[in-house]
Structure formats: C-alpha cells, structure tokens
Write a protein that holds these residues in place. Structure first.
Motif, PDB file in Angstrom:
ATOM      1  N   ASP A  65       0.850  -1.186   0.000  1.00 47.56           N
ATOM      2  CA  ASP A  65       0.000   0.000   0.000  1.00 47.56           C
ATOM      3  C   ASP A  65       0.890   1.241   0.000  1.00 47.56           C
ATOM      4  OD1 ASP A  65      -1.762   2.105   0.594  1.00 47.56           O
ATOM      5  OD2 ASP A  65      -2.973   0.873   1.945  1.00 47.56           O
ATOM      6  N   ALA A  66       0.600   2.173  -0.904  1.00 43.48           N
ATOM      7  CA  ALA A  66       1.406   3.402  -0.963  1.00 43.48           C
ATOM      8  C   ALA A  66       1.383   4.160   0.356  1.00 43.48           C
ATOM      9  CB  ALA A  66       0.902   4.300  -2.097  1.00 43.48           C
ATOM     10  N   LYS A 103       4.970  -0.337   2.535  1.00 46.43           N
ATOM     11  CA  LYS A 103       5.232   0.399   1.307  1.00 46.43           C
ATOM     12  C   LYS A 103       6.699   0.283   0.938  1.00 46.43           C
ATOM     13  CE  LYS A 103       5.582   4.661   4.037  1.00 46.43           C
ATOM     14  NZ  LYS A 103       4.982   5.992   4.271  1.00 46.43           N
ATOM     15  N   SER A 148       4.607   6.753  -6.065  1.00 51.54           N
ATOM     16  CA  SER A 148       4.060   5.465  -6.495  1.00 51.54           C
ATOM     17  C   SER A 148       4.928   4.864  -7.595  1.00 51.54           C
ATOM     18  CB  SER A 148       2.619   5.615  -7.004  1.00 51.54           C
ATOM     19  OG  SER A 148       2.589   6.362  -8.208  1.00 51.54           O
ATOM     20  N   SER A 177       6.544  -2.697  -8.860  1.00 49.90           N
ATOM     21  CA  SER A 177       6.528  -2.814  -7.400  1.00 49.90           C
ATOM     22  C   SER A 177       6.337  -4.267  -6.956  1.00 49.90           C
ATOM     23  CB  SER A 177       5.433  -1.923  -6.801  1.00 49.90           C
ATOM     24  OG  SER A 177       4.161  -2.262  -7.296  1.00 49.90           O
TER      25      SER A 177
END
Length: 256
Positions: free
Chosen positions: A187-188, A227, A236, A242
């Motif tokens: 999760d950012a 993150k 992001s 990612s």
C-alpha cells in the motif's frame, strides 16, 4: 489450406483474441510468437489444439509434427488481418487453458499473491511473470481485474502462463481457504517501510493498481500493510514493477 477469412478456425481465433467471454466459455487462448509457441508445444503439447501458419521451415514443421501438433496452413496475409500483433509473424496457436483447482491450490500454497483490481493487461501479464520468476505458488485474481488470458496479458507473461496457477476468486474466498497465514498488503500509504518488515510464511501478499488496494478491510483481521521506500517527490510505482521488487525481496528474505 485455409484461403478464406470466414473460415471457422479463423473466426474462432478472432473471437478468442477479441472477447473474454469466449476465452472463458471455450477455456482457450491464443499465442502469436514462434518462440513461445515452440516452447509451449515442447512442454505442453497436449494443450496445443492446433497451429495456423503461413510459412514454416522444414525444421519447424518437423519439430511440431514430432510432437503430434495439428498444423494448418493459411493463405499469406490472412493471419495479419486477425492477429493482435502489428507486424505479425505469420503463426498462431490456439491453446487450452490449464485446468486448476483454485480451492486446493490456495490451501496448499506457501506464497499466494492476491491481485486486486488491475485493469491494464500488460501490467497483469508482467505481475504474473514476476510471480512465476520468484516461485509464488498461487495467484488469485479479483473478479474486477482484467482477464489474464487477454492477448496483451499473454504476451506480458512471456511464456510463464503455465508456470504458476492463477484464477479468479474474491478476497473472502482466499481468507476462507488460506488459514493460518500471515497477510501482507502493499500500500502506498502502508504503515511500515518494506525493509523493516519481517516477512513470515506461509503468507498471502496483496497487490493492487496504483490507486491502492480496495478489497481489504484493514481493521477486520490481522495483517501488515507496507510500502516501498522511494525518493522524495515520487509517491508510487507501476504495479508490475513494485510487485517484482516485493517478491524479489521476499524470495531472498524468507525460507518457507
């Protein structure tokens, strides 16, 4: 030789390339590059329904025939009219999807990746390719995500579509069949930086599109949100990038 664009096999290919409902209904998908078709035929020949080609070298023809693949020649130019690749290589394979028992795969999985809401087929293909590269056992895909057998997904997987099982199910189904797991959500706005997280298995790793994960009620059960640390001013990363970073980190940190 097929000489008409209205031939039933070409019509089937056109439908499989264009509509997810036909891929789901027929449980088939399409390959359009020689390298991937050869690799798939060599390892999974029974799943290759037939191969359409415009020209083949004697070497390639003998290779496919030695594997009992059905070869059907097509008049030059027809495949480029229906294919999804601009500079078409003149070969197409129709392949059956590999059947999986999602419930059993989830129950037996040490590392499960749950994909939430990815709409871009190239990203979906790249995420599944990363899952295969880092020995993920099962990929569960939320119903709101793109069809993983979309032609752009298949190209993004670069031949990895049979290397890791994947299928659609919602997050509640994953929780039901992945008992006694550690849950991690990328999760950012995650609470912890990834290098500070002590990943433990067996586990479920949840990833989503850049807008974040929507399927998880973070207060409803025990989980760790985290993150990836990034440079100042960057908030992001592309989900495929990612996911690859996270799975590489886990693969080198965790022995399950």
């Amino acid at each position: 030789m097929i000489t008409s664009s209205t031939n039933s096999k070409l019509t089937t290919v056109r439908k499989l390339l264009s509509h997810s409902k036909y891929r789901k209904q027929d449980k088939k998908f399409v390959l359009e590059t020689m390298t991937v078709i050869r690799e798939t035929a060599q390892r999974y020949a029974p799943l290759v329904d037939y191969i359409l080609y415009e020209t083949l070298s004697d070497k390639d023809r003998d290779f496919f025939l030695s594997l009992d693949c059905q070869l059907i020649q097509v008049e030059k130019g027809l495949l480029s009219k229906i294919g999804a690749i601009k500079s078409h290589p003149g070969i197409i394979a129709v392949v059956s999807q590999k059947p999986i028992d999602i419930e059993a795969c989830l129950a037996a999985s040490n590392v499960t990746v749950f994909i939430d809401g990815i709409k871009n087929p190239v990203n979906m293909g790249a995420v599944i390719r990363s899952c295969a590269a880092f020995s993920v056992d099962m990929v569960a895909i939320s119903p709101g995500s793109v069809d993983p057998y979309h032609p752009d997904c298949i190209r993004g997987m670069a031949g990895s579509f049979f290397e890791v099982p994947f299928g659609f199910c919602d997050f509640s189904f994953v929780k039901k069949h992945c008992l006694d797991r550690f849950y991690y959500v990328l999760d950012a706005n995650g609470e912890q930086q990834m290098p500070n997280v002590c990943f433990e298995g067996p586990m479920v790793v949840v990833v989503g599109a850049e807008m974040g994960v929507s399927c998880v009620d973070k207060d409803s059960f025990s989980m760790t949100s985290f993150k990836i640390p990034m440079a100042k001013g960057v908030d992001s990363l592309n989900v495929a990038v990612s996911t690859g970073i996270v799975l590489h980190h886990i693969a080198h940190q965790v022995t399950i």
